[in-house]
Design a protein around this motif. Sequence first.
Motif, PDB file in Angstrom:
ATOM      1  N   LEU A  89       0.963  -1.121  -0.020  1.00  0.00           N
ATOM      2  CA  LEU A  89      -0.060   0.050  -0.163  1.00  0.00           C
ATOM      3  C   LEU A  89       0.748   1.357   0.026  1.00  0.00           C
ATOM      4  O   LEU A  89       0.586   2.244  -0.723  1.00  0.00           O
ATOM      5  N   GLY A  90       1.965   1.185   0.749  1.00  0.00           N
ATOM      6  CA  GLY A  90       2.868   2.386   0.922  1.00  0.00           C
ATOM      7  C   GLY A  90       4.093   2.497  -0.236  1.00  0.00           C
ATOM      8  O   GLY A  90       4.638   3.274  -0.024  1.00  0.00           O
ATOM      9  N   LEU A 121      -9.582  -0.854   3.233  1.00  0.00           N
ATOM     10  CA  LEU A 121     -10.406   0.190   2.973  1.00  0.00           C
ATOM     11  C   LEU A 121      -9.311   1.362   2.176  1.00  0.00           C
ATOM     12  O   LEU A 121      -9.779   1.849   1.131  1.00  0.00           O
ATOM     13  N   LEU A 122      -8.187   1.608   2.647  1.00  0.00           N
ATOM     14  CA  LEU A 122      -7.309   2.465   2.014  1.00  0.00           C
ATOM     15  C   LEU A 122      -6.910   2.116   0.841  1.00  0.00           C
ATOM     16  O   LEU A 122      -6.630   2.789  -0.153  1.00  0.00           O
ATOM     17  N   ALA A 123      -6.599   0.700   0.491  1.00  0.00           N
ATOM     18  CA  ALA A 123      -6.277   0.415  -0.620  1.00  0.00           C
ATOM     19  C   ALA A 123      -7.286   0.227  -1.896  1.00  0.00           C
ATOM     20  O   ALA A 123      -7.163   0.745  -2.983  1.00  0.00           O
ATOM     21  N   LEU A 124      -8.612   0.027  -1.399  1.00  0.00           N
ATOM     22  CA  LEU A 124      -9.663   0.129  -2.292  1.00  0.00           C
ATOM     23  C   LEU A 124      -9.952   1.688  -2.583  1.00  0.00           C
ATOM     24  O   LEU A 124     -10.190   2.008  -4.090  1.00  0.00           O
ATOM     25  N   GLN A 125      -9.669   2.404  -1.778  1.00  0.00           N
ATOM     26  CA  GLN A 125      -9.693   4.007  -1.929  1.00  0.00           C
ATOM     27  C   GLN A 125      -8.796   4.487  -3.048  1.00  0.00           C
ATOM     28  O   GLN A 125      -9.109   5.266  -4.130  1.00  0.00           O
ATOM     29  N   ILE A 137       0.203   5.263  -1.160  1.00  0.00           N
ATOM     30  CA  ILE A 137      -0.854   5.721  -0.354  1.00  0.00           C
ATOM     31  C   ILE A 137      -0.638   7.364   0.089  1.00  0.00           C
ATOM     32  O   ILE A 137      -1.607   8.045   0.055  1.00  0.00           O
ATOM     33  N   ASN A 138       0.369   7.681   0.659  1.00  0.00           N
ATOM     34  CA  ASN A 138       0.718   8.929   1.074  1.00  0.00           C
ATOM     35  C   ASN A 138       0.599  10.159   0.116  1.00  0.00           C
ATOM     36  O   ASN A 138       0.033  11.165   0.057  1.00  0.00           O
ATOM     37  N   GLU A 139       1.103   9.770  -0.930  1.00  0.00           N
ATOM     38  CA  GLU A 139       0.878  10.671  -2.171  1.00  0.00           C
ATOM     39  C   GLU A 139      -0.494  10.573  -2.778  1.00  0.00           C
ATOM     40  O   GLU A 139      -0.882  11.924  -3.161  1.00  0.00           O
ATOM     41  N   VAL A 140      -1.407   9.538  -2.506  1.00  0.00           N
ATOM     42  CA  VAL A 140      -2.913   9.373  -2.962  1.00  0.00           C
ATOM     43  C   VAL A 140      -3.592  10.646  -2.009  1.00  0.00           C
ATOM     44  O   VAL A 140      -4.257  11.377  -2.409  1.00  0.00           O
ATOM     45  N   ILE A 141      -3.327  10.453  -0.671  1.00  0.00           N
ATOM     46  CA  ILE A 141      -3.799  11.312   0.197  1.00  0.00           C
ATOM     47  C   ILE A 141      -3.325  12.617   0.123  1.00  0.00           C
ATOM     48  O   ILE A 141      -4.398  13.667   0.242  1.00  0.00           O
ATOM     49  N   GLU A 142      -2.296  12.872  -0.412  1.00  0.00           N
ATOM     50  CA  GLU A 142      -1.939  14.333  -0.361  1.00  0.00           C
ATOM     51  C   GLU A 142      -2.548  15.047  -1.766  1.00  0.00           C
ATOM     52  O   GLU A 142      -2.936  16.006  -1.553  1.00  0.00           O
ATOM     53  N   GLU A 143      -2.846  14.180  -2.764  1.00  0.00           N
ATOM     54  CA  GLU A 143      -3.454  14.674  -3.728  1.00  0.00           C
ATOM     55  C   GLU A 143      -5.145  15.147  -3.617  1.00  0.00           C
ATOM     56  O   GLU A 143      -5.420  15.992  -4.091  1.00  0.00           O
ATOM     57  N   PHE A 210     -12.788   8.059  16.005  1.00  0.00           N
ATOM     58  CA  PHE A 210     -11.316   7.735  15.669  1.00  0.00           C
ATOM     59  C   PHE A 210     -10.358   8.814  15.315  1.00  0.00           C
ATOM     60  O   PHE A 210      -9.065   8.684  15.044  1.00  0.00           O
ATOM     61  N   GLY A 211     -10.571  10.234  15.432  1.00  0.00           N
ATOM     62  CA  GLY A 211      -9.772  11.251  15.394  1.00  0.00           C
ATOM     63  C   GLY A 211      -9.178  11.317  13.912  1.00  0.00           C
ATOM     64  O   GLY A 211      -8.214  12.001  13.669  1.00  0.00           O
ATOM     65  N   LEU A 212     -10.005  10.948  12.948  1.00  0.00           N
ATOM     66  CA  LEU A 212      -9.574  11.300  11.509  1.00  0.00           C
ATOM     67  C   LEU A 212      -9.763  12.664  11.083  1.00  0.00           C
ATOM     68  O   LEU A 212     -10.808  13.122  11.120  1.00  0.00           O
ATOM     69  N   GLU A 213      -8.546  13.111  10.618  1.00  0.00           N
ATOM     70  CA  GLU A 213      -8.352  14.437  10.295  1.00  0.00           C
ATOM     71  C   GLU A 213      -9.113  14.620   9.110  1.00  0.00           C
ATOM     72  O   GLU A 213      -9.707  15.595   8.830  1.00  0.00           O
ATOM     73  N   VAL A 214      -9.113  13.620   8.100  1.00  0.00           N
ATOM     74  CA  VAL A 214      -9.840  13.837   6.883  1.00  0.00           C
ATOM     75  C   VAL A 214     -11.226  14.060   7.185  1.00  0.00           C
ATOM     76  O   VAL A 214     -11.930  14.813   6.278  1.00  0.00           O
ATOM     77  N   SER A 215     -11.861  13.479   7.976  1.00  0.00           N
ATOM     78  CA  SER A 215     -13.423  13.485   8.233  1.00  0.00           C
ATOM     79  C   SER A 215     -13.619  14.813   8.808  1.00  0.00           C
ATOM     80  O   SER A 215     -14.488  15.563   8.301  1.00  0.00           O
ATOM     81  N   ALA A 216     -12.920  15.474   9.741  1.00  0.00           N
ATOM     82  CA  ALA A 216     -13.095  16.698  10.152  1.00  0.00           C
ATOM     83  C   ALA A 216     -13.033  17.786   9.180  1.00  0.00           C
ATOM     84  O   ALA A 216     -13.884  18.596   9.283  1.00  0.00           O
TER      85      ALA A 216
END
Length: 340
Positions: A89-90, A121-125, A137-143, A210-216
């Motif tokens: 994934l990474g 879940l992260l891989a499917l995303q 995955i870190n590059e995908v999240i940054e995009e 869960f403290g997920l920043e992306v959701s906030a």
Amino acid sequence: FPSHDRRAFLWLGFYYLLLPKASEKDRVLAYNFFEEGKDLSPDCMAVMGWLKTQGIGTRQDEKEGWRVIQEASEKGSAYAFNRLALRYLGGHGVPADYAKAIEYAEQAIALGDEFAMTEKLLALQADFVSNGTNKPINEVIEEIGRKKDFELVDLSKEKATRLFEFALYASQFEAPFADHFRAIQYLGGVGTERDIGKAIFHFTKSAQMFGLEVSAVELAKIYLLGKDVPADYEKTRFWTQEIAEKGNPGAKLYYAWAEIMPKNDIPGSRLSEKSLSYLRDAAEADIGYAQWLLADIYLTGGWVPKNAKKAVMLYESALRNGCPVEDELTKAKVELAKEN
């Protein structure tokens, strides 16, 4: 331990590894317990391999560590499959490969590892967001973080449906990210009715439980844009204040934006230094909409000294990041020519 119960090796190893103030001696002791138990427990072997890749309690040897983890997976270690999923994934020492990450995560889940649901879940995303390219995955999240809105057009794809179906299943086990993706599903009306109330519920649960920043950050967007609910800039600041202070560039953008919106039409109003600083940080993090907003500020000169040169540079960056600022860029170039 004297009776060679494999669980004793595993739990003694974790005990010394996870001590709140574990010393190097504790880490070495932990590694030794995992090594002693490797022939009795594939999970001991897998943890030993991972410690070797990190150089924790032993000499670092990534190649040998991953070989040990692979061997442990062949012996049925759920932990080994989990680590292999994370590796692909990474893209750690290997090219990122979502199909392999999903395969390994599914094998870990089949062996009872519920934590692997998050990796799947992260891989499917990543698989449907990255348009067929296997990026870490870190590059995908940054995009994703650089975009103003989630690309709802992509949510109609078959891969997206697969993601949301699994998110529904994983949410029964309180898997991190499951509620986040269910919220995205309700926000886009993919495979279900569009329901902003349910989207807000699942984003809130994901952010608080869960403290997920992306959701906030997604909640901040909803209240800032005011498309589906009345705009509420106080709620935008509420959801971004803490994570902006921690350095999240997306949160910094929306915190500043929430201050800009009500002040735009107030003559003589001033933008706080905090929001200006946040906006600059988000622009430096290559977030297109931060670059656009900051360019507007430099072009008008309302809250900072007017600077057409900086405006042009920022508009050009925003344009590269997909923001429709062609007209603004043309205007800024005209202003720059006048200054020159």
